[in-house]
Enzyme design. Structure first.
Site, PDB file in Angstrom:
ATOM      1  N   CYS A 150      49.108  -7.218 -17.423  1.00  0.00           N
ATOM      2  CA  CYS A 150      50.320  -6.398 -17.238  1.00  0.00           C
ATOM      3  C   CYS A 150      51.614  -7.215 -17.352  1.00  0.00           C
ATOM      4  O   CYS A 150      52.617  -6.736 -17.906  1.00  0.00           O
ATOM      5  CB  CYS A 150      50.269  -5.693 -15.893  1.00  0.00           C
ATOM      6  SG  CYS A 150      49.660  -6.713 -14.541  1.00  0.00           S
ATOM      7  N   HIS A 242      56.775  -4.423 -13.016  1.00  0.00           N
ATOM      8  CA  HIS A 242      56.957  -5.877 -12.991  1.00  0.00           C
ATOM      9  C   HIS A 242      58.293  -6.224 -13.656  1.00  0.00           C
ATOM     10  O   HIS A 242      58.548  -5.828 -14.789  1.00  0.00           O
ATOM     11  CB  HIS A 242      55.839  -6.584 -13.774  1.00  0.00           C
ATOM     12  CG  HIS A 242      54.486  -6.507 -13.127  1.00  0.00           C
ATOM     13  ND1 HIS A 242      54.272  -6.059 -11.844  1.00  0.00           N
ATOM     14  CD2 HIS A 242      53.258  -6.859 -13.600  1.00  0.00           C
ATOM     15  CE1 HIS A 242      52.978  -6.131 -11.559  1.00  0.00           C
ATOM     16  NE2 HIS A 242      52.347  -6.599 -12.609  1.00  0.00           N
TER      17      HIS A 242
HETATM   18  N1  LIG Z   1      46.463  -3.004 -11.388  1.00  0.00           N
HETATM   19  C1  LIG Z   1      47.113  -3.421 -12.465  1.00  0.00           C
HETATM   20  O1  LIG Z   1      48.345  -3.300 -12.604  1.00  0.00           O
HETATM   21  C2  LIG Z   1      46.346  -4.036 -13.593  1.00  0.00           C
HETATM   22  C3  LIG Z   1      47.047  -4.340 -14.742  1.00  0.00           C
HETATM   23  C4  LIG Z   1      46.381  -4.878 -15.825  1.00  0.00           C
HETATM   24  C5  LIG Z   1      45.020  -5.114 -15.730  1.00  0.00           C
HETATM   25  N2  LIG Z   1      44.340  -4.830 -14.587  1.00  0.00           N
HETATM   26  C6  LIG Z   1      42.901  -5.079 -14.572  1.00  0.00           C
HETATM   27  O2  LIG Z   1      42.206  -3.834 -14.516  1.00  0.00           O
HETATM   28  C7  LIG Z   1      40.995  -3.995 -13.781  1.00  0.00           C
HETATM   29  C8  LIG Z   1      40.962  -2.989 -12.641  1.00  0.00           C
HETATM   30  O3  LIG Z   1      42.021  -3.247 -11.752  1.00  0.00           O
HETATM   31  P1  LIG Z   1      42.358  -2.250 -10.539  1.00  0.00           P
HETATM   32  O4  LIG Z   1      43.666  -2.703 -10.045  1.00  0.00           O
HETATM   33  O5  LIG Z   1      42.192  -0.837 -10.966  1.00  0.00           O
HETATM   34  O6  LIG Z   1      41.147  -2.612  -9.510  1.00  0.00           O
HETATM   35  P2  LIG Z   1      40.598  -1.742  -8.295  1.00  0.00           P
HETATM   36  O7  LIG Z   1      41.613  -0.802  -7.789  1.00  0.00           O
HETATM   37  O8  LIG Z   1      39.993  -2.717  -7.355  1.00  0.00           O
HETATM   38  O9  LIG Z   1      39.382  -0.867  -8.967  1.00  0.00           O
HETATM   39  C9  LIG Z   1      38.166  -1.451  -9.392  1.00  0.00           C
HETATM   40  C10 LIG Z   1      37.235  -0.411  -9.999  1.00  0.00           C
HETATM   41  O10 LIG Z   1      36.021  -1.061 -10.419  1.00  0.00           O
HETATM   42  C11 LIG Z   1      34.905  -0.484  -9.716  1.00  0.00           C
HETATM   43  N3  LIG Z   1      33.934  -1.519  -9.347  1.00  0.00           N
HETATM   44  C12 LIG Z   1      34.056  -2.497  -8.411  1.00  0.00           C
HETATM   45  N4  LIG Z   1      32.915  -3.231  -8.338  1.00  0.00           N
HETATM   46  C13 LIG Z   1      32.061  -2.697  -9.230  1.00  0.00           C
HETATM   47  C14 LIG Z   1      30.721  -2.990  -9.623  1.00  0.00           C
HETATM   48  N5  LIG Z   1      30.020  -3.985  -9.047  1.00  0.00           N
HETATM   49  N6  LIG Z   1      30.137  -2.243 -10.587  1.00  0.00           N
HETATM   50  C15 LIG Z   1      30.824  -1.221 -11.158  1.00  0.00           C
HETATM   51  N7  LIG Z   1      32.085  -0.870 -10.826  1.00  0.00           N
HETATM   52  C16 LIG Z   1      32.695  -1.609  -9.875  1.00  0.00           C
HETATM   53  C17 LIG Z   1      35.484   0.145  -8.479  1.00  0.00           C
HETATM   54  O11 LIG Z   1      34.587   1.166  -8.035  1.00  0.00           O
HETATM   55  P3  LIG Z   1      34.396   1.547  -6.454  1.00  0.00           P
HETATM   56  O12 LIG Z   1      35.541   2.443  -6.088  1.00  0.00           O
HETATM   57  O13 LIG Z   1      33.079   2.245  -6.423  1.00  0.00           O
HETATM   58  O14 LIG Z   1      34.399   0.233  -5.703  1.00  0.00           O
HETATM   59  C18 LIG Z   1      36.802   0.695  -9.045  1.00  0.00           C
HETATM   60  O15 LIG Z   1      36.540   1.881  -9.761  1.00  0.00           O
HETATM   61  C19 LIG Z   1      40.958  -5.462 -13.313  1.00  0.00           C
HETATM   62  O16 LIG Z   1      40.194  -6.202 -14.221  1.00  0.00           O
HETATM   63  C20 LIG Z   1      42.420  -5.863 -13.342  1.00  0.00           C
HETATM   64  O17 LIG Z   1      42.584  -7.240 -13.515  1.00  0.00           O
HETATM   65  C21 LIG Z   1      44.973  -4.279 -13.517  1.00  0.00           C
END
Ligand SMILES: NC(=O)c1ccc[n+]([C@@H]2O[C@H](COP(=O)([O-])OP(=O)(O)OC[C@H]3O[C@@H](n4cnc5c(N)ncnc54)[C@H](OP(=O)(O)O)[C@@H]3O)[C@@H](O)[C@H]2O)c1
Length: 344
Positions: A150, A242
């Site tokens: 991001c 950001h």
């Molecule tokens: N947030 C941002 O601004 C942003 C920006 C760019 C990139 N990203 C990237 O996008 C990705 C997700 O980020 P997020 O902020 O959305 O994270 P998050 O809120 O922690 O969500 C994680 C997701 O992955 C699932 N998950 C966790 N452990 C798992 C497993 N063992 N097997 C299958 N599914 C699993 C979770 O399901 P449950 O609900 O069942 O735990 C949830 O749906 C990351 O790689 C992050 O680096 C995020």
């Protein structure tokens, strides 16, 4: 007819944004939702702590969340949007590509692999042609495309507008919103009344991904841009958006006026989620600001301002919505590019 798509990691911060953007999208129809074993078997309404600023779409609320496994996704789903934690993405995303799915992914695993296109459609759409190399090398029927981190997406389009001046050195300092860390990422005790001058692994992502994005693809190999990039990353108590302070040294002389014009005129694309203009340049020295400017272009625009000449080259500030342009919107846009280029 709309393409049937699935969301991997559908219950998380980015997964919810994906659902918010995909539900009304005329080209895509949500047909599969996956998350961890703890969520599998629940309805989406039960599994997701819904926190985005519109109600859970009716079409999604009662769908059953499955485990994140290719066997659990219906065969008639053609494309997957992935927002899994990167350690999980590294384990499972290749299996989906092997099973024939085209994956547009947010997760950082594989972003720097030579045969994985890292794409911002308005900046380097030609890098999508790396998919021929990828399929050749990996033998996948499916394919994998990544969008950058991001904070990388926030400043790279502004640099892309300046490439004709010869990019030599870039310094970038970020002020990143808490949503960038996911829902469980930063505790309130850590961030309220505070700023944290360290985000693990983030500086390296800005420094390496920016060079890959602005690199040249000759049809067989990608050469990364030779500019030097130094990043410093800070977490601050904003929710979304950001903000970044940037200094750019160029080979050719570059005035603030010429840079503002180059950014204003930098072309957008004719894809549904591409904003017009791509870069909104403010005259007011105190803009852009996260709360006021993160939703420009439905959260897909890049905002810039404070352009001035300095002893360290051109200086300016830029801003993007981290979970829309920086994550979910970025992978939806890559999905639109994949569709337009016949990969679906
Ligand atoms: N947030 C941002 O601004 C942003 C920006 C760019 C990139 N990203 C990237 O996008 C990705 C997700 O980020 P997020 O902020 O959305 O994270 P998050 O809120 O922690 O969500 C994680 C997701 O992955 C699932 N998950 C966790 N452990 C798992 C497993 N063992 N097997 C299958 N599914 C699993 C979770 O399901 P449950 O609900 O069942 O735990 C949830 O749906 C990351 O790689 C992050 O680096 C995020």
């Amino acid at each position: 007819m709309a393409v049937r798509v699935g969301v991997l990691g559908a219950t998380g911060a980015v997964g919810q944004r994906l659902i918010q953007l995909l539900d009304p999208h005329p080209d895509f129809e949500i047909a599969a939702l996956t998350a961890s074993e703890a969520s599998a078997g629940k309805t989406y309404r039960q599994a997701a702590k819904w926190r985005v600023d519109s109600p859970i779409p009716d079409a999604v609320a009662d769908m059953t969340v499955t485990a994140t496994d290719p066997d659990a996704v219906p065969d008639d789903v053609d494309m997957l949007f992935s927002s899994l934690p990167s350690s999980i993405g590294a384990d499972v995303e290749p299996g989906f590509c092997e099973a024939g799915y085209v994956v547009s992914s947010n997760s950082s695993n594989g972003r720097m692999d030579d045969d994985i296109p890292l794409v911002i459609p308005e900046v380097n759409p030609d890098h999508l042609d790396l998919l021929a190399v990828q399929r050749d090398e990996r033998g996948w029927d499916g394919a994998m495309v990544k969008n950058p981190n991001c904070s990388t997406i926030t400043f790279v389009p502004t640099l892309a507008a300046l490439t004709e001046y010869g990019l030599e050195k870039v310094h970038v300092s970020t002020l990143q919103a808490v949503s960038g860390a996911g829902y469980d990422g930063v505790s309130s005790m850590e961030i309220i009344d505070n700023a944290v001058p360290y985000i693990g692994g983030e500086e390296d992502k800005l420094e390496t991904e920016s060079r890959k994005l602005l690199g040249e693809f000759d049809g067989a190999e990608l050469t990364h841009n030779g500019m030097d990039v130094a990043a410093s990353c800070n977490r601050i108590p904003t929710i979304d958006g950001h903000l970044e302070n940037v200094w750019v040294e160029t080979e050719e002389d570059l005035t603030a006026d010429a840079a503002a014009e180059a950014m204003r005129e930098y072309p957008s694309l004719d894809l549904r989620s591409s904003p017009e203009p791509l870069i909104h340049v403010f005259e007011d020295p105190d803009r852009p600001q996260p709360r006021m400017d993160r939703t420009l272009g439905d959260g897909m625009a890049i905002a810039a301002g404070g352009l001035q000449e300095s002893p360290f080259g051109l200086q300016y500030n830029c801003l993007a919505h981290n979970t829309i342009r920086g994550a979910a919107g970025a992978s939806v846009l890559n999905g639109e590019l994949l569709l337009e280029n016949g990969y679906i």
